[in-house]
Design a protein around this motif. Structure first.
Motif, mmCIF file in Angstrom:
data_model
loop_
_atom_site.group_PDB
_atom_site.id
_atom_site.type_symbol
_atom_site.label_atom_id
_atom_site.label_comp_id
_atom_site.label_asym_id
_atom_site.label_seq_id
_atom_site.Cartn_x
_atom_site.Cartn_y
_atom_site.Cartn_z
ATOM 1 N N ASP A 163 0.773 -1.225 0.005
ATOM 2 C CA ASP A 163 0.069 0.101 -0.006
ATOM 3 C C ASP A 163 0.890 1.443 0.101
ATOM 4 O O ASP A 163 0.189 2.372 -0.066
ATOM 5 N N GLY A 203 -2.173 -8.833 -4.935
ATOM 6 C CA GLY A 203 -2.940 -8.959 -3.617
ATOM 7 C C GLY A 203 -2.246 -9.350 -2.361
ATOM 8 O O GLY A 203 -1.037 -9.463 -2.636
ATOM 9 N N PRO A 283 -5.873 -4.245 4.683
ATOM 10 C CA PRO A 283 -6.461 -4.835 3.650
ATOM 11 C C PRO A 283 -7.055 -3.948 2.332
ATOM 12 O O PRO A 283 -8.247 -3.883 2.057
ATOM 13 N N VAL A 284 -6.066 -3.262 1.717
ATOM 14 C CA VAL A 284 -6.521 -2.367 0.949
ATOM 15 C C VAL A 284 -6.728 -3.138 -0.327
ATOM 16 O O VAL A 284 -5.835 -3.896 -0.829
ATOM 17 N N PRO A 285 -7.991 -2.895 -1.260
ATOM 18 C CA PRO A 285 -8.181 -3.514 -2.629
ATOM 19 C C PRO A 285 -7.109 -3.429 -3.442
ATOM 20 O O PRO A 285 -6.659 -2.129 -3.586
ATOM 21 N N THR A 286 -6.801 -4.041 -4.206
ATOM 22 C CA THR A 286 -5.753 -4.264 -5.269
ATOM 23 C C THR A 286 -6.146 -2.990 -6.281
ATOM 24 O O THR A 286 -5.333 -2.115 -6.859
ATOM 25 N N VAL A 287 -7.385 -2.719 -6.566
ATOM 26 C CA VAL A 287 -7.909 -1.971 -7.488
ATOM 27 C C VAL A 287 -7.381 -0.499 -7.021
ATOM 28 O O VAL A 287 -7.176 0.398 -8.039
ATOM 29 N N LEU A 288 -7.463 -0.322 -5.905
ATOM 30 C CA LEU A 288 -7.226 1.082 -5.107
ATOM 31 C C LEU A 288 -5.587 1.168 -5.159
ATOM 32 O O LEU A 288 -5.131 2.354 -5.420
#
Length: 408
Positions: A163, A203, A283-288
């Motif tokens: 992240d 991820g 837990p940051v979404p990969t799309v972000l």
């Protein structure tokens, strides 16, 4: 303190026009001959000597004949790494000057020119399989390797640094031009590189067996040729006990390159400590993460980045400072906090390599209109900055006539 080392990809250029030159195989051939002629000296341990550098670091080929890669040996501090980065640049430039060329730490070529794939069966397969993506992939990155004690620790680190990597892209941004065109991006290399099917953020794996399963499933798709094409932003090295962070442009200034490596090492150590203290990865979404990477590529330090704490827009300089604040406990223990703060402030004050490239072009365009739209001046300036602080090469004999191979 963990050891760390880097790989730098450099452009081989015509020192007058700035055009990329397909000379990597010629440089490597003459470099090997020179190395073979050196006497064996087991007592040579100074990192800046030609002999010592040839023994353990050296030069290597990349996908394109217009680029050359240097590698450092493992280091323990900023000063020794900076010395070796400069020694590597000097070694590559020395080899280039024997053929009438120079090297420049540019992540993409400002001057338009066709590129030429290195004669190698694997690269030929890549060209056939990936078409224009491989054909156009004349990009120069900067890869940082940091020691890990085990693959399990390495995967825990990957999960906890993902992240924050976009900030490194912004700090290192050094590719505003692409083949004679202003791109509107600070790091267009990031855009070009992310055309590969496995490039970009990944991820959360959780465990080493899961990481290996992800790699195995990717190979089973038949899209990639081999594991060497796992181009994640950060990955476990196949050949060394290291985490390899791959998001940075090659830096115009050697001192900025060493700074990026210091920040990466602190990220790895901080992430390892969080793992040992049972702190879960964010837990940051990969799309972000992809959005943050795109924004860093677009803006560098000139606008806003997505803050790695909440992934909302914030002034880029504040986000860069926040990264140093986050790493402060480790940097302080390693005696590098003041260095890291000053290094980041220096980049904020003078601008990234992308900003320096644009200033060089603006200066060229302020006088009589150059026939090359000012891009040759960008490369000439980049050669000078690339070699600033490097070894004295005054004894290298210049070749009177430029040797061009496979130029069309």
């Amino acid at each position: 303190m963990r050891t760390f080392g880097v790989e730098e990809e450099l452009l081989i250029v015509d020192p007058e026009s700035g055009e990329p030159l397909a000379l990597a195989d010629a440089l490597l051939a003459s470099h090997r001959v020179a190395a073979d002629d050196l006497p064996v000296d087991p007592d040579a341990h100074h990192a800046g000597t030609h002999r010592d550098y040839d023994d353990e670091m050296g030069l290597s080929a990349e996908l394109k004949l217009e680029q050359i890669e240097t590698q450092t040996r493992p280091c323990v501090d900023y000063g020794s790494l900076l010395e070796q980065i400069r020694a590597g640049r000097a070694l590559a430039d020395q080899a280039a000057r024997k053929h009438g060329a120079r090297v420049a730490a540019l992540a993409t070529s400002p001057v338009a020119s066709p590129s030429h794939t290195t004669p190698d069966p694997r690269y030929a397969r890549m060209l056939e399989r990936f078409g224009l993506t491989a054909q156009e992939q004349l990009t120069c990155g900067f890869h940082v390797h940091t020691y890990i004690e085990s693959p399990e620790e390495g995967v825990a680190v990957l999960d906890r640094i993902r992240d924050k990597l976009a900030v490194l892209t912004a700090l290192s941004a050094n590719s505003p031009f692409w083949n004679g065109v202003p791109t509107g991006f600070e790091s267009y290399r990031t855009q070009a590189w992310n055309r590969w099917p496995t490039a970009g953020p990944a991820g959360i794996y959780g465990t080493y067996p899961t990481y290996r399963r992800v790699v195995a499933r990717l190979l089973e798709t038949g899209v990639m040729l081999d594991e060497g094409m796992v181009y994640f932003d950060a990955r476990l090295s196949r050949n060394h006990p290291t985490v390899e962070v791959r998001v940075a442009d090659v830096c115009l200034r050697a001192e900025d390159a060493a700074l990026i490596a210091v920040l990466v090492r602190a990220l790895v150590e901080s992430a390892s400590r969080e793992w040992r203290e049972d702190v879960d990865p964010a837990p940051v979404p990969t799309v972000l993460l992809r959005m943050a990477s795109w924004q860093a590529s677009s803006e560098g330090l000139s606008g806003e980045l997505l803050d790695f704490g909440n992934f909302r827009p914030a002034p880029a300089a504040d986000v860069a400072r926040s990264l140093v604040d986050y790493l402060a406990p480790v940097l302080q223990e390693q005696g590098e906090l003041a260095l890291a703060r000053q290094g980041v402030e220096d980049i904020i004050a003078r601008g990234t390599g992308a900003a320096e490239q644009r200033r060089a072009r603006d200066n060229a365009l302020a006088g009589p209109p150059p026939g090359d739209m000012g891009f040759g001046a960008v490369v000439r300036q980049a050669v000078n900055v690339t070699m600033r602080g490097a070894l004295d090469l005054s004894e290298v004999a210049a070749t009177p006539e430029l040797l061009r191979v496979r130029q069309s």
